[in-house]
Motif scaffolding. Structure first.
Motif, mmCIF file in Angstrom:
data_model
loop_
_atom_site.group_PDB
_atom_site.id
_atom_site.type_symbol
_atom_site.label_atom_id
_atom_site.label_comp_id
_atom_site.label_asym_id
_atom_site.label_seq_id
_atom_site.Cartn_x
_atom_site.Cartn_y
_atom_site.Cartn_z
ATOM 1 N N GLY A 10 23.299 31.355 35.746
ATOM 2 C CA GLY A 10 23.876 32.651 35.509
ATOM 3 C C GLY A 10 24.720 32.789 34.619
ATOM 4 N N PHE A 11 24.949 33.782 33.626
ATOM 5 C CA PHE A 11 25.865 33.949 32.592
ATOM 6 C C PHE A 11 26.293 35.375 32.870
ATOM 7 C CE2 PHE A 11 23.095 31.000 30.896
ATOM 8 C CZ PHE A 11 23.837 30.014 30.512
ATOM 9 N N GLY A 12 27.758 35.612 32.645
ATOM 10 C CA GLY A 12 28.353 36.759 32.941
ATOM 11 C C GLY A 12 29.755 37.182 32.394
ATOM 12 N N LEU A 13 30.232 38.108 32.619
ATOM 13 C CA LEU A 13 31.749 38.379 32.240
ATOM 14 C C LEU A 13 32.633 38.633 33.363
ATOM 15 C CD1 LEU A 13 30.707 41.200 29.516
ATOM 16 C CD2 LEU A 13 31.592 39.063 29.171
ATOM 17 N N HIS A 14 33.701 38.317 33.557
ATOM 18 C CA HIS A 14 34.648 38.335 34.531
ATOM 19 C C HIS A 14 36.007 38.770 34.029
ATOM 20 C CE1 HIS A 14 36.710 36.090 38.178
ATOM 21 N NE2 HIS A 14 36.928 37.481 38.194
ATOM 22 N N GLY A 15 36.360 39.969 34.366
ATOM 23 C CA GLY A 15 37.930 40.393 33.874
ATOM 24 C C GLY A 15 38.827 40.447 35.155
ATOM 25 N N VAL A 16 40.050 40.132 34.865
ATOM 26 C CA VAL A 16 41.063 40.130 36.141
ATOM 27 C C VAL A 16 42.186 40.908 35.593
ATOM 28 C CG1 VAL A 16 39.995 38.195 37.071
ATOM 29 C CG2 VAL A 16 42.108 38.056 35.602
ATOM 30 N N LEU A 17 43.056 41.429 36.535
ATOM 31 C CA LEU A 17 44.272 42.164 36.441
ATOM 32 C C LEU A 17 45.115 41.507 37.452
ATOM 33 C CD1 LEU A 17 46.033 44.137 35.203
ATOM 34 C CD2 LEU A 17 45.224 45.720 36.670
ATOM 35 N N HIS A 18 46.242 40.938 37.015
ATOM 36 C CA HIS A 18 47.013 40.338 37.983
ATOM 37 C C HIS A 18 48.202 41.488 38.415
ATOM 38 C CE1 HIS A 18 46.176 35.965 37.989
ATOM 39 N NE2 HIS A 18 45.586 36.401 36.849
ATOM 40 N N GLY A 94 42.653 27.218 39.219
ATOM 41 C CA GLY A 94 42.555 27.647 37.786
ATOM 42 C C GLY A 94 43.741 26.691 37.017
ATOM 43 N N PHE A 95 43.483 26.491 35.731
ATOM 44 C CA PHE A 95 44.637 25.529 34.761
ATOM 45 C C PHE A 95 44.916 26.737 33.693
ATOM 46 C CE2 PHE A 95 41.138 22.994 36.883
ATOM 47 C CZ PHE A 95 42.112 22.098 37.685
ATOM 48 N N ARG A 96 46.347 26.966 33.733
ATOM 49 C CA ARG A 96 46.838 27.753 32.571
ATOM 50 C C ARG A 96 47.343 27.161 31.218
ATOM 51 N NH1 ARG A 96 48.836 30.242 37.094
ATOM 52 N NH2 ARG A 96 50.990 29.423 36.634
ATOM 53 N N LYS A 99 47.490 30.712 26.057
ATOM 54 C CA LYS A 99 46.500 31.566 25.298
ATOM 55 C C LYS A 99 45.196 31.611 26.488
ATOM 56 C CE LYS A 99 48.727 32.471 21.745
ATOM 57 N NZ LYS A 99 49.217 33.977 21.529
ATOM 58 N N ASN A 100 45.012 30.586 27.346
ATOM 59 C CA ASN A 100 43.663 30.486 28.211
ATOM 60 C C ASN A 100 43.892 30.309 29.632
ATOM 61 O OD1 ASN A 100 42.150 31.152 25.921
ATOM 62 N ND2 ASN A 100 42.429 29.005 25.163
ATOM 63 N N CYS A 101 43.139 30.581 30.439
ATOM 64 C CA CYS A 101 42.913 29.970 31.733
ATOM 65 C C CYS A 101 41.722 29.188 31.898
ATOM 66 C CB CYS A 101 43.433 31.004 32.742
ATOM 67 S SG CYS A 101 43.043 30.494 34.443
ATOM 68 N N TYR A 102 41.563 28.038 32.637
ATOM 69 C CA TYR A 102 40.149 27.501 32.724
ATOM 70 C C TYR A 102 40.092 27.534 34.182
ATOM 71 C CZ TYR A 102 40.870 26.293 27.905
ATOM 72 O OH TYR A 102 41.112 26.594 26.754
ATOM 73 N N GLN A 103 38.889 28.079 35.097
ATOM 74 C CA GLN A 103 38.729 28.221 36.413
ATOM 75 C C GLN A 103 37.592 27.501 36.946
ATOM 76 O OE1 GLN A 103 40.296 31.865 38.081
ATOM 77 N NE2 GLN A 103 38.436 31.969 39.147
ATOM 78 N N ILE A 104 37.554 26.698 37.715
ATOM 79 C CA ILE A 104 36.366 26.185 38.558
ATOM 80 C C ILE A 104 36.494 26.770 39.992
ATOM 81 C CG2 ILE A 104 37.554 24.071 38.952
ATOM 82 C CD1 ILE A 104 34.735 22.915 38.712
ATOM 83 N N GLY A 105 35.388 27.224 40.334
ATOM 84 C CA GLY A 105 35.411 27.760 41.811
ATOM 85 C C GLY A 105 33.855 27.669 42.734
ATOM 86 N N ALA A 106 34.125 27.855 43.788
ATOM 87 C CA ALA A 106 32.705 27.894 44.677
ATOM 88 C C ALA A 106 32.681 29.247 45.419
ATOM 89 C CB ALA A 106 32.799 26.867 45.959
ATOM 90 N N THR A 142 36.325 30.781 31.678
ATOM 91 C CA THR A 142 37.423 30.760 30.794
ATOM 92 C C THR A 142 37.887 32.229 30.569
ATOM 93 O OG1 THR A 142 36.339 28.795 29.647
ATOM 94 C CG2 THR A 142 38.101 30.021 28.297
ATOM 95 N N PHE A 143 39.207 32.330 30.745
ATOM 96 C CA PHE A 143 39.886 33.862 30.622
ATOM 97 C C PHE A 143 40.573 33.667 29.352
ATOM 98 C CE2 PHE A 143 39.620 33.230 35.381
ATOM 99 C CZ PHE A 143 38.992 34.544 35.571
ATOM 100 N N PHE A 144 40.648 34.541 28.532
ATOM 101 C CA PHE A 144 41.460 34.875 27.256
ATOM 102 C C PHE A 144 42.589 35.764 27.464
ATOM 103 C CE2 PHE A 144 37.163 33.561 26.189
ATOM 104 C CZ PHE A 144 37.343 32.375 25.474
#
Length: 167
Positions: A10-18, A94-96, A99-106, A142-144
């Motif tokens: 699957g491919f998609g978009l994921h947006g977050v607001l802290h 997540g690893f911040r 400028k970016n955050c890289y996240q791996i999850g289950a 990957t978050f930008f």
């Protein structure tokens, strides 16, 4: 009958607001394709809690809900289609950087169908009995954005105040 999905991606978009230091609100939309004529479009709204955060690494878990549509098509032209409500649970690390955050999850998605039908090659439709469809997976995100830690607020009350003993 229809075969199992087999391998899918699957491919998609994921947006977050802290929202606060330990909470975030997110949305995600994704599209899956797989073996045996499988395709799916889904969207969820999520709420996550940051369990721990140190040295630009954070661990979080959360819940979500949404909706989707899955289908399996046979080479003969018959199609099994269902519209679903999705209940989701996820956990990730997540690893911040600045400028970016890289996240791996289950994650686990539980698809609860609202409507499921089989359309045969002659055009006739058959309703399918109720069943729940779980799916498990791993996701890499990957978050930008601006991931610099917030500046500490200065105490405005103390600034400019003189010591009472030095009048």
């Amino acid at each position: 009958g229809f075969k199992k999905t087999g391998g899918d991606i699957g491919f998609g978009l994921h947006g977050v607001l802290h929202m606060r230091k330990h909470q975030r609100f997110g949305t995600r939309a994704w599209y899956h394709v797989g073996d045996n004529g499988y395709s799916a479009a889904n969207a969820t709204v999520d709420f996550d809690f940051v369990g721990t955060s140190a040295n630009n690494v954070h661990v979080l878990g959360g819940l979500g809900a949404g909706f989707g549509s899955q289908s399996w098509a046979k080479e003969t032209g018959a199609e099994f289609r269902m519209n679903t409500f999705i209940i989701r649970a996820q956990s990730s690390v997540g690893f911040r950087s600045r400028k970016n955050c890289y996240q791996i999850g289950a994650f686990i998605n539980v698809h609860v169908p609202g409507d499921q039908t089989i359309t045969r090659t002659n055009g006739s439709q058959t309703d399918v009995p109720f069943a729940v469809y779980p799916s498990l997976g791993l996701e890499f995100t990957t978050f930008f954005g601006d991931f610099k830690p917030p500046k500490k607020k200065r105490n405005k009350r103390r600034r400019g105040r003189k010591n009472k003993n030095n009048n």
